[in-house]
Design an enzyme around this catalytic site. Structure first.
Site, PDB file in Angstrom:
ATOM      1  N   GLU A  93       0.848  -1.196   0.000  1.00 12.13           N
ATOM      2  CA  GLU A  93       0.000   0.000   0.000  1.00 12.13           C
ATOM      3  C   GLU A  93       0.879   1.239   0.000  1.00 12.13           C
ATOM      4  OE1 GLU A  93      -1.171  -1.802   3.176  1.00 12.13           O
ATOM      5  OE2 GLU A  93      -2.857  -2.842   2.246  1.00 12.13           O
ATOM      6  N   TYR A 105       7.793   2.243  -7.443  1.00 13.70           N
ATOM      7  CA  TYR A 105       7.028   0.999  -7.599  1.00 13.70           C
ATOM      8  C   TYR A 105       6.614   0.771  -9.057  1.00 13.70           C
ATOM      9  CZ  TYR A 105       6.753   1.412  -2.508  1.00 13.70           C
ATOM     10  OH  TYR A 105       7.074   1.538  -1.181  1.00 13.70           O
TER      11      TYR A 105
HETATM   12  C1  LIG Z   1      10.570   5.997  -1.660  1.00 14.51           C
HETATM   13  C2  LIG Z   1      12.021   5.859  -1.243  1.00 14.51           C
HETATM   14  C3  LIG Z   1      12.212   4.593  -0.421  1.00 14.51           C
HETATM   15  C4  LIG Z   1      12.879   5.756  -2.517  1.00 14.51           C
HETATM   16  O1  LIG Z   1      14.227   5.483  -2.117  1.00 14.51           O
HETATM   17  P1  LIG Z   1      15.472   6.071  -2.941  1.00 14.51           P
HETATM   18  O2  LIG Z   1      16.663   5.340  -2.483  1.00 14.51           O
HETATM   19  O3  LIG Z   1      15.500   7.546  -2.839  1.00 14.51           O
HETATM   20  O4  LIG Z   1      15.060   5.656  -4.423  1.00 14.51           O
HETATM   21  P2  LIG Z   1      16.036   5.261  -5.628  1.00 14.51           P
HETATM   22  O5  LIG Z   1      17.228   6.164  -5.642  1.00 14.51           O
HETATM   23  O6  LIG Z   1      16.287   3.794  -5.571  1.00 14.51           O
HETATM   24  O7  LIG Z   1      15.118   5.631  -6.874  1.00 14.51           O
HETATM   25  C5  LIG Z   1      14.532   4.644  -7.668  1.00 14.51           C
HETATM   26  C6  LIG Z   1      13.463   5.298  -8.527  1.00 14.51           C
HETATM   27  O8  LIG Z   1      12.388   5.744  -7.698  1.00 14.51           O
HETATM   28  C7  LIG Z   1      11.875   6.973  -8.228  1.00 14.51           C
HETATM   29  N1  LIG Z   1      12.111   8.067  -7.279  1.00 14.51           N
HETATM   30  C8  LIG Z   1      12.827   7.999  -6.137  1.00 14.51           C
HETATM   31  N2  LIG Z   1      12.788   9.194  -5.510  1.00 14.51           N
HETATM   32  C9  LIG Z   1      12.038  10.008  -6.277  1.00 14.51           C
HETATM   33  C10 LIG Z   1      11.631  11.364  -6.152  1.00 14.51           C
HETATM   34  N3  LIG Z   1      11.994  12.119  -5.111  1.00 14.51           N
HETATM   35  N4  LIG Z   1      10.836  11.871  -7.105  1.00 14.51           N
HETATM   36  C11 LIG Z   1      10.455  11.133  -8.171  1.00 14.51           C
HETATM   37  N5  LIG Z   1      10.825   9.842  -8.361  1.00 14.51           N
HETATM   38  C12 LIG Z   1      11.596   9.290  -7.412  1.00 14.51           C
HETATM   39  C13 LIG Z   1      12.590   7.209  -9.525  1.00 14.51           C
HETATM   40  O9  LIG Z   1      11.869   6.519 -10.543  1.00 14.51           O
HETATM   41  C14 LIG Z   1      13.912   6.528  -9.266  1.00 14.51           C
HETATM   42  O10 LIG Z   1      14.592   6.160 -10.422  1.00 14.51           O
HETATM   43  P3  LIG Z   1      15.647   7.213 -11.079  1.00 14.51           P
HETATM   44  O11 LIG Z   1      16.516   7.728  -9.979  1.00 14.51           O
HETATM   45  O12 LIG Z   1      16.384   6.363 -12.077  1.00 14.51           O
HETATM   46  O13 LIG Z   1      14.822   8.290 -11.686  1.00 14.51           O
HETATM   47  C15 LIG Z   1      12.513   7.126  -0.475  1.00 14.51           C
HETATM   48  O14 LIG Z   1      12.137   8.273  -1.198  1.00 14.51           O
HETATM   49  C16 LIG Z   1      11.964   7.211   0.934  1.00 14.51           C
HETATM   50  O15 LIG Z   1      12.514   6.645   1.872  1.00 14.51           O
HETATM   51  N6  LIG Z   1      10.851   7.981   1.092  1.00 14.51           N
HETATM   52  C17 LIG Z   1      10.271   8.182   2.420  1.00 14.51           C
HETATM   53  C18 LIG Z   1       9.647   6.909   2.949  1.00 14.51           C
HETATM   54  C19 LIG Z   1       8.613   6.357   1.995  1.00 14.51           C
HETATM   55  O16 LIG Z   1       7.813   7.091   1.424  1.00 14.51           O
HETATM   56  N7  LIG Z   1       8.606   5.014   1.863  1.00 14.51           N
HETATM   57  C20 LIG Z   1       7.668   4.324   1.011  1.00 14.51           C
HETATM   58  C21 LIG Z   1       6.391   4.110   1.734  1.00 14.51           C
HETATM   59  S1  LIG Z   1       5.172   3.305   0.697  1.00 14.51           S
END
Ligand SMILES: CC(C)(COP(=O)(O)OP(=O)(O)OC[C@H]1O[C@@H](n2cnc3c(N)ncnc32)[C@H](O)[C@@H]1OP(=O)(O)O)[C@@H](O)C(=O)NCCC(=O)NCCS
Length: 134
Positions: A93, A105
């Site tokens: 979710e 995702y």
């Molecule tokens: C969601 C989360 C886990 C992503 O982790 P991350 O290490 O920053 O993500 P990645 O570097 O592996 O990015 C993978 C892809 O996700 C997407 N993405 C990640 N951060 C993004 C942002 N700020 N805006 C848009 N797309 C994003 C992109 O498609 C990215 O690919 P790209 O870098 O080649 O464009 C991180 O933003 C986070 O911890 N957020 C707060 C907690 C949260 O929301 N958890 C999920 C709950 S459902």
């Protein structure tokens, strides 16, 4: 655990408590991964594997380490290990407004399966239910 809870607090308005993480780790169906950078926890992923189903319970990367591929790596590792344990389908979710997570995702092949109105307390934001085959 201190580092995990610090990341949780930095990432969520309504964070899991330390005791909830401990409970989570003690559950037999729970698989919990951390990503380490120079010996420090930079992110974590908690997944349940129940029979053929995997459910992503939590995923977060410390704000200082976001956008470096760790979220993608953690989730892919967790899904791969879930598949090794017999899961054939994964679900999760996500808040409708969490565009970073939604983008992650969707790029990993998750598809929209449904919506849970008012799922997140206390704001009442809807949850989107996403799923994909493993
Ligand atoms: C969601 C989360 C886990 C992503 O982790 P991350 O290490 O920053 O993500 P990645 O570097 O592996 O990015 C993978 C892809 O996700 C997407 N993405 C990640 N951060 C993004 C942002 N700020 N805006 C848009 N797309 C994003 C992109 O498609 C990215 O690919 P790209 O870098 O080649 O464009 C991180 O933003 C986070 O911890 N957020 C707060 C907690 C949260 O929301 N958890 C999920 C709950 S459902």
């Amino acid at each position: 655990m201190d580092q995990v809870t610090a990341i949780e607090r930095a990432c969520f308005n309504n964070p899991w408590s330390r005791s909830l993480f401990v409970e989570e780790m003690c559950l037999p169906m729970s698989m919990d991964l951390v990503a380490l950078t120079l010996g420090q926890v930079a992110g974590f992923c908690c997944v349940w594997v129940v029979g053929a189903r995997a459910k992503v319970q939590n995923l977060a990367v410390h704000p200082a380490f976001q956008r470096r591929g760790l979220g993608r790596y953690l989730l892919l590792q967790a899904l791969s290990q879930a598949r090794d344990q017999g899961a054939v389908r994964a679900a999760l979710e996500v808040r409708t407004g969490n565009l970073a997570a939604l983008s992650l995702y969707y790029t990993l092949g998750f598809c929209l399966e449904g919506r849970r109105p008012g799922y997140y307390y206390p704001e009442g934001e809807d949850a989107l239910v996403l799923g994909r085959d493993l």
